[in-house]
Design a protein around this motif. Structure first.
Motif, PDB file in Angstrom:
ATOM      1  N   ALA A 350      52.104  82.746  37.394  1.00 24.58           N
ATOM      2  CA  ALA A 350      53.006  82.930  36.240  1.00 24.58           C
ATOM      3  C   ALA A 350      53.943  81.723  36.134  1.00 24.58           C
ATOM      4  N   ALA A 351      54.498  81.310  37.259  1.00 19.44           N
ATOM      5  CA  ALA A 351      55.405  80.153  37.240  1.00 19.44           C
ATOM      6  C   ALA A 351      54.649  78.882  36.886  1.00 19.44           C
ATOM      7  N   ASN A 352      53.474  78.713  37.486  1.00 20.28           N
ATOM      8  CA  ASN A 352      52.726  77.470  37.271  1.00 20.28           C
ATOM      9  C   ASN A 352      52.242  77.307  35.842  1.00 20.28           C
ATOM     10  N   THR A 353      52.028  78.438  35.157  1.00 23.83           N
ATOM     11  CA  THR A 353      51.518  78.359  33.786  1.00 23.83           C
ATOM     12  C   THR A 353      52.653  78.477  32.764  1.00 23.83           C
ATOM     13  N   GLY A 354      53.887  78.497  33.237  1.00 22.27           N
ATOM     14  CA  GLY A 354      55.031  78.556  32.319  1.00 22.27           C
ATOM     15  C   GLY A 354      55.064  79.839  31.510  1.00 22.27           C
ATOM     16  N   ALA A 355      54.650  80.938  32.125  1.00 22.23           N
ATOM     17  CA  ALA A 355      54.519  82.212  31.402  1.00 22.23           C
ATOM     18  C   ALA A 355      55.875  82.916  31.264  1.00 22.23           C
ATOM     19  N   VAL A 356      56.730  82.353  30.417  1.00 22.73           N
ATOM     20  CA  VAL A 356      58.067  82.942  30.257  1.00 22.73           C
ATOM     21  C   VAL A 356      57.993  84.367  29.698  1.00 22.73           C
ATOM     22  N   ASP A 357      56.908  84.692  28.993  1.00 22.96           N
ATOM     23  CA  ASP A 357      56.725  86.070  28.499  1.00 22.96           C
ATOM     24  C   ASP A 357      56.778  87.082  29.633  1.00 22.96           C
ATOM     25  N   LEU A 358      56.453  86.609  30.830  1.00 21.85           N
ATOM     26  CA  LEU A 358      56.348  87.544  31.953  1.00 21.85           C
ATOM     27  C   LEU A 358      57.654  87.722  32.721  1.00 21.85           C
ATOM     28  N   LEU A 359      58.709  87.081  32.257  1.00 26.39           N
ATOM     29  CA  LEU A 359      59.984  87.223  32.983  1.00 26.39           C
ATOM     30  C   LEU A 359      60.407  88.685  33.138  1.00 26.39           C
ATOM     31  N   PRO A 360      60.328  89.511  32.076  1.00 28.24           N
ATOM     32  CA  PRO A 360      60.716  90.924  32.270  1.00 28.24           C
ATOM     33  C   PRO A 360      59.827  91.630  33.293  1.00 28.24           C
ATOM     34  N   ASP A 361      58.533  91.300  33.279  1.00 31.74           N
ATOM     35  CA  ASP A 361      57.600  91.937  34.223  1.00 31.74           C
ATOM     36  C   ASP A 361      57.910  91.507  35.655  1.00 31.74           C
ATOM     37  N   LEU A 362      58.224  90.229  35.805  1.00 32.27           N
ATOM     38  CA  LEU A 362      58.569  89.728  37.137  1.00 32.27           C
ATOM     39  C   LEU A 362      59.840  90.397  37.642  1.00 32.27           C
ATOM     40  N   ARG A 363      60.841  90.472  36.786  1.00 32.93           N
ATOM     41  CA  ARG A 363      62.105  91.092  37.224  1.00 32.93           C
ATOM     42  C   ARG A 363      61.875  92.548  37.615  1.00 32.93           C
ATOM     43  N   ALA A 364      61.038  93.243  36.847  1.00 36.53           N
ATOM     44  CA  ALA A 364      60.778  94.654  37.151  1.00 36.53           C
ATOM     45  C   ALA A 364      60.083  94.804  38.506  1.00 36.53           C
ATOM     46  N   SER A 365      59.272  93.811  38.882  1.00 36.34           N
ATOM     47  CA  SER A 365      58.544  93.956  40.148  1.00 36.34           C
ATOM     48  C   SER A 365      59.437  93.676  41.361  1.00 36.34           C
ATOM     49  N   LEU A 366      60.667  93.239  41.124  1.00 36.85           N
ATOM     50  CA  LEU A 366      61.595  93.057  42.245  1.00 36.85           C
ATOM     51  C   LEU A 366      61.990  94.387  42.882  1.00 36.85           C
ATOM     52  N   THR A 367      61.663  95.493  42.219  1.00 36.73           N
ATOM     53  CA  THR A 367      61.959  96.809  42.806  1.00 36.73           C
ATOM     54  C   THR A 367      61.019  97.119  43.973  1.00 36.73           C
ATOM     55  N   ILE A 368      59.952  96.343  44.090  1.00 32.00           N
ATOM     56  CA  ILE A 368      58.989  96.593  45.184  1.00 32.00           C
ATOM     57  C   ILE A 368      59.625  96.155  46.501  1.00 32.00           C
ATOM     58  N   ASP A 369      59.590  97.052  47.466  1.00 31.46           N
ATOM     59  CA  ASP A 369      60.244  96.798  48.749  1.00 31.46           C
ATOM     60  C   ASP A 369      59.293  96.012  49.670  1.00 31.46           C
ATOM     61  N   ASP A 370      59.186  94.725  49.416  1.00 32.05           N
ATOM     62  CA  ASP A 370      58.275  93.895  50.205  1.00 32.05           C
ATOM     63  C   ASP A 370      58.823  92.467  50.170  1.00 32.05           C
ATOM     64  N   ALA A 371      59.156  91.965  51.361  1.00 31.97           N
ATOM     65  CA  ALA A 371      59.841  90.669  51.444  1.00 31.97           C
ATOM     66  C   ALA A 371      58.979  89.522  50.910  1.00 31.97           C
ATOM     67  N   VAL A 372      57.666  89.576  51.176  1.00 35.14           N
ATOM     68  CA  VAL A 372      56.795  88.484  50.723  1.00 35.14           C
ATOM     69  C   VAL A 372      56.716  88.483  49.198  1.00 35.14           C
ATOM     70  N   ILE A 373      56.540  89.661  48.617  1.00 29.11           N
ATOM     71  CA  ILE A 373      56.464  89.738  47.152  1.00 29.11           C
ATOM     72  C   ILE A 373      57.774  89.259  46.533  1.00 29.11           C
ATOM     73  N   ARG A 374      58.874  89.737  47.054  1.00 32.27           N
ATOM     74  CA  ARG A 374      60.181  89.371  46.473  1.00 32.27           C
ATOM     75  C   ARG A 374      60.434  87.866  46.549  1.00 32.27           C
ATOM     76  N   GLU A 375      60.048  87.265  47.664  1.00 31.63           N
ATOM     77  CA  GLU A 375      60.239  85.817  47.827  1.00 31.63           C
ATOM     78  C   GLU A 375      59.532  85.039  46.705  1.00 31.63           C
ATOM     79  N   HIS A 376      58.288  85.410  46.442  1.00 40.31           N
ATOM     80  CA  HIS A 376      57.512  84.664  45.440  1.00 40.31           C
ATOM     81  C   HIS A 376      57.932  85.021  44.019  1.00 40.31           C
ATOM     82  N   VAL A 377      58.293  86.279  43.822  1.00 47.26           N
ATOM     83  CA  VAL A 377      58.731  86.680  42.479  1.00 47.26           C
ATOM     84  C   VAL A 377      60.054  85.977  42.148  1.00 47.26           C
TER      85      VAL A 377
END
Ligand code: SF4
Length: 387
Positions: A350-377
């Motif tokens: 998402a970051a590499n392709t400049g997918a700014v449309d996905l910002l809301p989706d990325l922010r929503a996935s921060l609710t996932i309790d996983d350190a690796v996922i949160r780091e990359h998101v």
């Protein structure tokens, strides 16, 4: 150059017949001799840390070039190869499978999905997708090739009950590349993959370790061609510099390793270099001139897409558990990294392709309790927020 009609070492007709009955035309036999010099080179490679976090490769060292460590008393190895090449027909998601997350709200024309009260950003761009390596578009080859090999091994065991025949598909420490080359399946290209005169490098390997001696064809040499003298396309195209020299790979930098095998945080300097690759990478094979004559596979299990050539990033970003990932990708090679790592990869793409449309989706996935996922998101959000 590559030879027009490769010459294959002769294989005993009994073996060839059993393989042909399973649709396996490409085969060869080699002696199961140990190769201590290759083992020494391999151990050096490990000592340099080129295997990254794949610690299992250290455990494999003893059997990599010593087949008898895997099957005591093994005399011969029967190799088969199965073509998986297919053209990219646009990367549409497979028919009959969800292209939007289960239970998602209705989407607008661009596929933007409002979630958690966040309004989608409408850029008018097509929904962003990530690329999947060609071998993983359809069903997992371990199952497809494995079941055919097991039937052959079972039949050989029935005919020769005093001997043992063990079938493997990428499930032993054995260096398939080394022994497949010995068996006359092809030669090793500078990208470290085996190249066959008819199929290029787009094929899977599998083998049967046999305690019964099967005479190899004479000579069990290489008659498929060689890399053109000045060609270095695969080395030049590799975005992460994983091909450090001809026939030398630093697996810890390879996009296939990073997206599939590496279970933790991906080094920050490598993330932007991964481009659109969600799962694996085909670049070194795509640029290879020896793949020009690649033929389309006719194996239904590979042609019928599960992941297809591209997967919607939003689809992955909306998954909240392993079960929903299994519902969508069961039977596919994508099950190896699984939900967590594929979500991690989706954030990078998402970051590499400049997918700014996905910002809301990325922010929503921060609710996932996983350190690796949160780091990359968080990393992806930071990069996209700068745009
Ligand atoms: S791209 Fe060139 S150097 Fe690399 S494997 Fe193909 S022919 Fe060999």
């Amino acid at each position: 150059m590559i030879v027009r009609t490769p010459w294959y070492p002769e294989v005993p007709e009994e073996i060839a017949e059993l393989c042909r009955a399973e649709g396996l035309e490409l085969l060869g036999v080699t002696d199961a001799a140990a190769d201590p010099e290759q083992e020494r080179v391999y151990r050096e490679w490990l000592a340099q840390g080129r295997h990254g976090s794949m610690e299992y490769l250290e455990r494999h060292a003893a059997g990599k070039f010593s087949p008898a460590e895997i099957v005591p008393g093994v005399q011969s190895i029967i190799f088969v190869a199965l073509n998986y090449y297919q053209r990219d027909r646009g990367g549409e998601a497979p028919s009959g499978t969800a292209t939007e997350p289960d239970g998602a709200a209705p989407t607008d024309a661009d596929g933007a999905v409002p979630i958690d009260g966040a309004a989608p950003i409408d850029s008018g761009a097509p929904p962003p997708r990530g690329r999947i390596a060609r071998y993983a578009w359809g069903r997992d080859y371990h199952k497809e090739l494995g079941k055919r090999l097991k039937r052959i091994a079972r039949e050989l065991g029935r005919r020769y009950p005093e001997d043992s025949f063990r079938a493997f598909t990428d499930a032993t420490p054995l260096s398939e590349r080394h022994y497949a080359e010995q068996a006359g399946i092809g030669f090793t290209g500078r990208h470290t993959l085996v190249i066959n005169g008819e199929f290029g490098s787009w094929f899977f390997l599998g083998e049967i370790l046999s305690t019964r001696y099967v005479p190899p064809g004479e000579p069990a040499g290489i008659h498929h061609g060689a890399c053109p003298r000045t060609c270095a396309r695969c080395i030049d195209v590799c975005p992460t510099g994983a091909l450090t020299a001809p026939h030398q790979i630093d697996a810890s930098r390879c996009i296939s390793y990073l997206t599939i095998e590496h279970r933790g945080v991906i080094p920050e300097d490598l993330r932007p270099l991964m481009g659109e690759w969600l799962f694996g990478c085909d670049l070194c094979q795509e640029v290879c001139p020896l793949n020009v004559r690649a033929r389309e596979t006719d194996v239904p299990a590979f042609v019928r897409p599960i992941a297809g050539s591209r997967v919607l990033l939003r689809e992955l970003l909306h998954m909240r558990d392993h079960e929903s990932f299994v519902d969508r990708f069961a039977g596919s090679p994508l099950m190896r990294p699984g939900w967590r790592l594929m979500l991690r990869n989706a954030a990078i793409v998402a970051a590499n392709t400049g997918a700014v449309d996905l910002l809301p989706d990325l922010r929503a996935s921060l609710t996932i309790d996983d350190a690796v996922i949160r780091e990359h998101v968080n990393w992806a959000i930071d990069r996209l927020s700068d745009k």
